[in-house]
Design a protein around this motif. Structure first.
Motif, PDB file in Angstrom:
ATOM      1  N   SER A  22       0.910  -1.261   0.200  1.00 17.67           N
ATOM      2  CA  SER A  22       0.002   0.044   0.011  1.00 17.67           C
ATOM      3  C   SER A  22       0.703   0.986   0.081  1.00 17.67           C
ATOM      4  CB  SER A  22      -0.840  -0.020   1.117  1.00 17.67           C
ATOM      5  OG  SER A  22      -0.145   0.342   2.235  1.00 17.67           O
ATOM      6  N   LEU A  23       0.323   2.362  -0.441  1.00 17.62           N
ATOM      7  CA  LEU A  23       1.032   3.510  -0.411  1.00 17.62           C
ATOM      8  C   LEU A  23       0.176   4.765  -0.214  1.00 17.62           C
ATOM      9  CD1 LEU A  23       3.730   4.384  -0.653  1.00 17.62           C
ATOM     10  CD2 LEU A  23       3.355   5.162  -2.940  1.00 17.62           C
ATOM     11  N   ASN A  24       0.462   5.456   0.819  1.00 19.48           N
ATOM     12  CA  ASN A  24      -0.616   6.344   1.367  1.00 19.48           C
ATOM     13  C   ASN A  24       0.317   7.940   1.464  1.00 19.48           C
ATOM     14  OD1 ASN A  24      -3.180   4.670   1.457  1.00 19.48           O
ATOM     15  ND2 ASN A  24      -1.968   4.044   3.107  1.00 19.48           N
TER      16      ASN A  24
ATOM     17  N   LEU B 226     -10.674  -3.053  -8.821  1.00 14.54           N
ATOM     18  CA  LEU B 226     -11.144  -1.895  -7.903  1.00 14.54           C
ATOM     19  C   LEU B 226     -12.518  -2.100  -7.432  1.00 14.54           C
ATOM     20  CD1 LEU B 226      -9.798   0.952 -10.147  1.00 14.54           C
ATOM     21  CD2 LEU B 226      -8.951   0.247  -7.873  1.00 14.54           C
ATOM     22  N   ASN B 227     -12.877  -1.529  -6.247  1.00 11.10           N
ATOM     23  CA  ASN B 227     -14.248  -1.597  -5.763  1.00 11.10           C
ATOM     24  C   ASN B 227     -14.968  -0.462  -6.228  1.00 11.10           C
ATOM     25  OD1 ASN B 227     -13.885   0.714  -3.969  1.00 11.10           O
ATOM     26  ND2 ASN B 227     -12.970  -0.647  -2.537  1.00 11.10           N
ATOM     27  N   TYR B 228     -16.295  -0.452  -6.009  1.00 10.59           N
ATOM     28  CA  TYR B 228     -17.453   0.262  -6.275  1.00 10.59           C
ATOM     29  C   TYR B 228     -16.748   1.927  -5.872  1.00 10.59           C
ATOM     30  CZ  TYR B 228     -21.781   2.396  -7.786  1.00 10.59           C
ATOM     31  OH  TYR B 228     -22.756   3.224  -8.146  1.00 10.59           O
ATOM     32  N   GLN B 229     -16.584   1.969  -4.703  1.00 13.31           N
ATOM     33  CA  GLN B 229     -16.216   3.430  -3.947  1.00 13.31           C
ATOM     34  C   GLN B 229     -14.976   3.757  -4.827  1.00 13.31           C
ATOM     35  OE1 GLN B 229     -17.784   5.142  -1.776  1.00 13.31           O
ATOM     36  NE2 GLN B 229     -16.389   6.595  -2.829  1.00 13.31           N
ATOM     37  N   SER B 230     -13.956   2.901  -5.160  1.00 12.25           N
ATOM     38  CA  SER B 230     -12.895   3.259  -5.925  1.00 12.25           C
ATOM     39  C   SER B 230     -13.262   3.806  -7.300  1.00 12.25           C
ATOM     40  CB  SER B 230     -11.713   2.300  -6.036  1.00 12.25           C
ATOM     41  OG  SER B 230     -11.350   2.166  -4.492  1.00 12.25           O
ATOM     42  N   LEU B 231     -14.181   3.077  -8.100  1.00  9.44           N
ATOM     43  CA  LEU B 231     -14.482   3.691  -9.315  1.00  9.44           C
ATOM     44  C   LEU B 231     -15.225   4.829  -9.262  1.00  9.44           C
ATOM     45  CD1 LEU B 231     -15.212   2.941 -12.417  1.00  9.44           C
ATOM     46  CD2 LEU B 231     -17.353   2.120 -11.550  1.00  9.44           C
ATOM     47  N   ASN B 232     -15.931   5.384  -8.226  1.00 12.17           N
ATOM     48  CA  ASN B 232     -16.510   6.632  -8.049  1.00 12.17           C
ATOM     49  C   ASN B 232     -15.571   7.522  -7.755  1.00 12.17           C
ATOM     50  OD1 ASN B 232     -19.298   6.534  -8.457  1.00 12.17           O
ATOM     51  ND2 ASN B 232     -19.533   5.141  -7.178  1.00 12.17           N
ATOM     52  N   ASN B 233     -14.560   7.107  -6.867  1.00 14.01           N
ATOM     53  CA  ASN B 233     -13.338   8.102  -6.759  1.00 14.01           C
ATOM     54  C   ASN B 233     -12.696   8.547  -7.812  1.00 14.01           C
ATOM     55  OD1 ASN B 233     -14.080   7.907  -3.708  1.00 14.01           O
ATOM     56  ND2 ASN B 233     -12.445   6.397  -3.447  1.00 14.01           N
ATOM     57  N   ILE B 234     -12.301   7.585  -8.846  1.00 14.93           N
ATOM     58  CA  ILE B 234     -11.684   7.709 -10.172  1.00 14.93           C
ATOM     59  C   ILE B 234     -12.489   8.633 -10.914  1.00 14.93           C
ATOM     60  CG2 ILE B 234     -10.955   6.746 -12.176  1.00 14.93           C
ATOM     61  CD1 ILE B 234     -10.204   4.259 -10.530  1.00 14.93           C
TER      62      ILE B 234
ATOM     63  N   SER C  48      -7.884   6.430  -3.960  1.00 19.59           N
ATOM     64  CA  SER C  48      -8.473   7.780  -3.273  1.00 19.59           C
ATOM     65  C   SER C  48      -7.497   8.806  -3.655  1.00 19.59           C
ATOM     66  CB  SER C  48      -9.110   7.885  -1.837  1.00 19.59           C
ATOM     67  OG  SER C  48      -7.902   7.344  -1.015  1.00 19.59           O
ATOM     68  N   PHE C  49      -8.135   9.892  -3.658  1.00 22.94           N
ATOM     69  CA  PHE C  49      -7.123  11.130  -4.180  1.00 22.94           C
ATOM     70  C   PHE C  49      -7.583  12.400  -3.361  1.00 22.94           C
ATOM     71  CE2 PHE C  49      -8.504   8.595  -7.769  1.00 22.94           C
ATOM     72  CZ  PHE C  49      -7.312   7.930  -8.213  1.00 22.94           C
ATOM     73  N   GLY C  50      -6.559  13.220  -3.222  1.00 25.23           N
ATOM     74  CA  GLY C  50      -6.941  14.520  -2.737  1.00 25.23           C
ATOM     75  C   GLY C  50      -8.159  15.228  -3.146  1.00 25.23           C
ATOM     76  N   GLU C  51      -8.257  16.543  -2.564  1.00 29.17           N
ATOM     77  CA  GLU C  51      -9.465  17.259  -3.009  1.00 29.17           C
ATOM     78  C   GLU C  51      -9.295  17.681  -4.549  1.00 29.17           C
ATOM     79  OE1 GLU C  51     -10.025  21.929  -1.600  1.00 29.17           O
ATOM     80  OE2 GLU C  51      -9.153  20.547  -0.082  1.00 29.17           O
ATOM     81  N   ASN C  52      -8.264  17.919  -4.843  1.00 28.74           N
ATOM     82  CA  ASN C  52      -8.305  18.427  -6.305  1.00 28.74           C
ATOM     83  C   ASN C  52      -8.395  17.122  -7.250  1.00 28.74           C
ATOM     84  OD1 ASN C  52      -8.305  21.280  -5.934  1.00 28.74           O
ATOM     85  ND2 ASN C  52      -6.156  21.148  -5.243  1.00 28.74           N
TER      86      ASN C  52
ATOM     87  N   SER D 297      -3.837  -0.932  -1.898  1.00 25.49           N
ATOM     88  CA  SER D 297      -4.434   0.367  -1.893  1.00 25.49           C
ATOM     89  C   SER D 297      -3.771   1.452  -2.256  1.00 25.49           C
ATOM     90  CB  SER D 297      -5.230   0.855  -0.423  1.00 25.49           C
ATOM     91  OG  SER D 297      -3.992   0.571   0.592  1.00 25.49           O
ATOM     92  N   PHE D 298      -4.062   2.660  -2.674  1.00 25.05           N
ATOM     93  CA  PHE D 298      -3.375   4.010  -2.841  1.00 25.05           C
ATOM     94  C   PHE D 298      -4.090   4.951  -2.566  1.00 25.05           C
ATOM     95  CE2 PHE D 298      -2.371   7.642  -5.374  1.00 25.05           C
ATOM     96  CZ  PHE D 298      -1.106   7.731  -5.146  1.00 25.05           C
ATOM     97  N   SER D 299      -3.417   5.870  -1.894  1.00 25.81           N
ATOM     98  CA  SER D 299      -4.298   7.145  -1.307  1.00 25.81           C
ATOM     99  C   SER D 299      -3.265   8.270  -1.440  1.00 25.81           C
ATOM    100  CB  SER D 299      -4.743   7.062  -0.210  1.00 25.81           C
ATOM    101  OG  SER D 299      -5.301   8.181   0.496  1.00 25.81           O
ATOM    102  N   GLY D 300      -3.535   9.366  -2.155  1.00 24.94           N
ATOM    103  CA  GLY D 300      -2.599  10.527  -2.261  1.00 24.94           C
ATOM    104  C   GLY D 300      -2.945  11.685  -3.215  1.00 24.94           C
ATOM    105  N   ASP D 301      -2.555  12.660  -3.025  1.00 22.82           N
ATOM    106  CA  ASP D 301      -2.511  13.924  -4.011  1.00 22.82           C
ATOM    107  C   ASP D 301      -2.131  13.764  -5.413  1.00 22.82           C
ATOM    108  OD1 ASP D 301      -2.837  16.357  -5.240  1.00 22.82           O
ATOM    109  OD2 ASP D 301      -2.447  17.492  -3.580  1.00 22.82           O
ATOM    110  N   LEU D 302      -2.910  13.560  -6.411  1.00 22.79           N
ATOM    111  CA  LEU D 302      -2.112  13.488  -7.610  1.00 22.79           C
ATOM    112  C   LEU D 302      -2.741  14.498  -8.577  1.00 22.79           C
ATOM    113  CD1 LEU D 302      -2.449   9.491  -8.385  1.00 22.79           C
ATOM    114  CD2 LEU D 302      -0.235  10.893  -7.596  1.00 22.79           C
ATOM    115  N   SER D 303      -2.775  15.528  -8.143  1.00 27.85           N
ATOM    116  CA  SER D 303      -3.732  16.736  -8.712  1.00 27.85           C
ATOM    117  C   SER D 303      -2.897  17.422  -9.808  1.00 27.85           C
ATOM    118  CB  SER D 303      -3.906  17.717  -7.780  1.00 27.85           C
ATOM    119  OG  SER D 303      -2.756  18.386  -7.030  1.00 27.85           O
TER     120      SER D 303
END
Length: 186
Positions: free
Chosen positions: A52-54, A121-129, A100-104, A75-81
């Motif tokens: 994982s990388l957060n 990817l799960n459904y929430q991750s699809l929506n996050n993308i 998941s991604f940062g606010e931008n 899992s991956f979570s981070g700002d990729l704006s």
């Protein structure tokens, strides 16, 4: 390298991480402070054992093949704006279920060819993308878990509110309200 399992040194000044941890199959975790100056992550973790990388990567511009074939990445979570190129960024990561991604979001994304192909990817991750995509035209290939197909019928992101049918290429293809063409497989 089959010996490196954890990286604990600070990488906050690193700007070019090209192939830095590539093929470190035993690498499971990174504890480095931050990646705030990283602009090029080409093949940085490809074929590694990372799970994982957060971390925020707020200045990352090039992420081509960055996590390619990280079969243990879940899992991956981070700002990729500022990410512009995500060519095959998470391709062939079959254990990847959560992103998941940062606010931008993915505000600067231009090239997303096969960015999430070969994931689960799960459904929430699809929506996050989908919610992170900038308003412009482009094409992105996303692989989701089989269970996600059942959730698509109620998804408001589909043009005209209709769930697309599989085409001859064995994937759903639809235009998202951001303007992106989404190619979705499971």
């Amino acid at each position: 390298n089959g010996r490196l399992t954890t990286w604990n040194s600070n990488l906050s000044l690193l700007s070019n991480g090209t192939s830095m941890f590539q093929q470190c199959s035993s690498l499971r975790s990174i504890s480095c402070g931050n990646f705030n100056n990283l602009t090029n992550g080409t093949q940085m973790f490809g074929y590694s054992g990372l799970t994982s990388l957060n971390y925020d990567m707020e200045n990352l511009v090039i992420g081509d093949n960055m996590f390619y074939h990280c079969s243990n990445l879940t899992s991956f979570s981070g700002d990729l704006s500022k990410l512009q190129r995500g060519f095959h960024m998470f391709d062939a990561c079959p254990s990847l279920t959560n992103v998941s991604f940062g606010e931008n979001g993915l505000a600067a994304l231009v090239n997303a060819t096969d960015m999430f192909k070969g994931c689960s990817l799960n459904y929430q991750s699809l929506n996050n993308i989908l919610n992170a995509l900038p308003s412009r035209s482009g094409t992105i290939h996303i692989t989701v878990a089989d269970s996600v197909k059942n959730d698509l019928a109620n998804d408001e992101n589909f043009e005209d509110g209709e769930v697309p049918a599989y085409n001859s290429g064995n994937y759903y293809e639809f235009t998202h309200n951001s303007g992106w063409t989404i190619q979705l497989t499971s």
